[in-house]
Design an enzyme around this catalytic site. Structure first.
Site, PDB file in Angstrom:
ATOM      1  N   ASP A   9       1.140  -1.349   0.301  1.00  0.00           N
ATOM      2  CA  ASP A   9      -0.622  -0.131   0.343  1.00  0.00           C
ATOM      3  C   ASP A   9       0.900   0.877  -0.065  1.00  0.00           C
ATOM      4  O   ASP A   9       1.623   0.758   0.857  1.00  0.00           O
ATOM      5  CB  ASP A   9      -0.673   0.344   1.243  1.00  0.00           C
ATOM      6  N   ASP A 102      -3.759   3.061  -5.394  1.00  0.00           N
ATOM      7  CA  ASP A 102      -2.213   2.713  -4.553  1.00  0.00           C
ATOM      8  C   ASP A 102      -1.686   1.455  -3.753  1.00  0.00           C
ATOM      9  O   ASP A 102      -1.368   1.006  -2.442  1.00  0.00           O
ATOM     10  CB  ASP A 102      -2.625   4.133  -3.303  1.00  0.00           C
ATOM     11  N   GLU A 103      -3.029   0.645  -4.589  1.00  0.00           N
ATOM     12  CA  GLU A 103      -2.883  -0.602  -3.350  1.00  0.00           C
ATOM     13  C   GLU A 103      -2.798  -2.026  -4.504  1.00  0.00           C
ATOM     14  O   GLU A 103      -3.709  -2.133  -5.274  1.00  0.00           O
ATOM     15  CB  GLU A 103      -4.143  -1.307  -2.430  1.00  0.00           C
TER      16      GLU A 103
END
Length: 385
Positions: A9, A102-103
């Site tokens: 993350d 974003d992960e």
């Protein structure tokens, strides 16, 4: 064989991207979001110390942290950095799933025979930071649920390894809020009967949870006990979403045509939000009765909001449909899709608008995509030519 699943993350991703563009923003309370009536898309750890969090109205955030600096979000920038990180991870990992902008999830099962799995993951995270300047946290465990919870517990810049023997000792003391599928309603319901920790939840009979919560009760019990067999799905980026309609009878009825297009936008926008996409490119397609086909593209700020997309589509249609000849087909296409963590464009839309879309989507999720719609998208019969 025990699985090795990594969750990675990017820490305060939007904030980190903005700071890479402007080093003067380092070390100060920073909020990425819209204007005074907008909401917080992301905030720095300096701002979080004052109680600021994502999806909070900007006005409330400024009351909590008057010294915060507000920066307008740039989805083009965020998408570019996300794509770079995706490429770095995809080149190294056997299987990568991009869960959001974003992960990421990685399945590195079996790699411990050649490298230490934790060492390999640590080297990969260091490579991401070295190549992009973006901080990233990760957790390595036996499944998606535990690794995702582990990443959250390790932030910022945390690197955790949670082997099978440590899964329950790690989970038990944590709040049930840490389980990804636990929302406010479920937390309130369980809290009323004294279930606030994952350990207490894990000891509940699965049958009782099913009776209380329904079908999700068993899944919740499994996650509390560290059980999750969900596979890591290989990453494949969707390029576009589109739909078109060929009429039974050619028409020039503008009221009908606008209604058709509005309805198309509403359904596609709902699909965008359901799948976690944002679009910045709209294409309108028309086909005349003589089979001539024309298209017109419009570029706009990344969004998945009906009202923004409908306006863009109708404006493009007005400019495209210049011949007063009957149409036999119209279509809409959304392109340049990027993953987004939010269901609507938090950089442009107000808290009231966000609440409206969330309420509409909740109804559609429960009763179907046609359960509620805008009047502008309600189809009318075309006038006879």
């Amino acid at each position: 064989m025990e699985r090795s699943i990594v969750h990675m993350d990017l820490d305060t991703f939007f904030v980190s991207c903005v700071r890479l563009q402007n080093s003067d923003l380092e070390g100060i309370p920073l909020i990425v979001g819209g204007g005074d009536r907008g909401v917080v898309a992301s905030c720095s750890y300096e701002a979080r110390r004052f109680g600021v969090h994502s999806a909070m109205p900007i006005k409330m955030a400024l009351r909590l942290c008057p010294e915060a600096r507000i920066v307008k979000g740039d989805m083009e920038l965020f998408s570019r950095y996300s794509h770079t990180v995706s490429q770095i991870i995809e080149e190294k990992a056997p299987v990568m799933e991009k869960a959001s902008i974003d992960e990421f999830y990685l399945d590195i099962t079996g790699m411990d025979r050649f490298h230490g799995s934790y060492k390999w993951t640590h080297e990969l995270s260091s490579l991401v930071t070295r190549e992009t300047g973006l901080p990233i946290s990760f957790a390595l465990s036996v499944n998606k649920t535990v690794s995702k919870i582990g990443t959250g517990e390790g932030k910022p810049k945390g690197n955790l390894e949670i082997p099978q023997a440590m899964v329950q000792p790690f989970l038990n003391p944590l709040s049930i809020r840490k389980i990804p599928m636990v929302g406010n309603a479920t937390f309130t319901l369980l809290s009323r009967i004294g279930i606030r920790s994952i350990g207490t939840l894990a000891e509940m009979p699965a049958k009782v949870l099913q009776e209380m919560i329904g079908l999700n009760g068993l899944e919740l019990w499994k996650k509390a006990n560290g059980i999750d067999n969900t596979p890591v799905e290989p990453y494949r980026e969707r390029k576009s979403l589109s739909t078109e309609d060929t009429f039974h009878q050619d028409t020039t009825d503008m009221l009908f045509l606008r209604a058709i297009l509005s309805g198309m936008v509403e359904k596609l926008a709902y699909q965008l939000r359901s799948e976690g996409w944002l679009t910045s490119n709209v294409t309108v397609k028309i086909r005349y009765s003589n089979f001539d086909t024309e298209t017109r593209q419009v570029t706009l700020a990344y969004t998945s909001a009906d009202h923004t997309l409908t306006r863009a589509v109708l404006e493009a249609f007005e400019k495209l449909y210049q011949r007063r000849m009957s149409l036999r087909l119209v279509g809409v296409r959304f392109g340049r899709l990027v993953r987004g963590s939010y269901q609507i464009n938090l950089f442009e839309d107000t808290q009231e608008m966000m609440s409206l879309y969330q309420a509409m989507d909740k109804i559609k999720n429960r009763f179907g995509a046609n359960a509620v719609m805008r009047c502008s998208g309600a189809f009318v019969k075309p006038k006879m030519n």
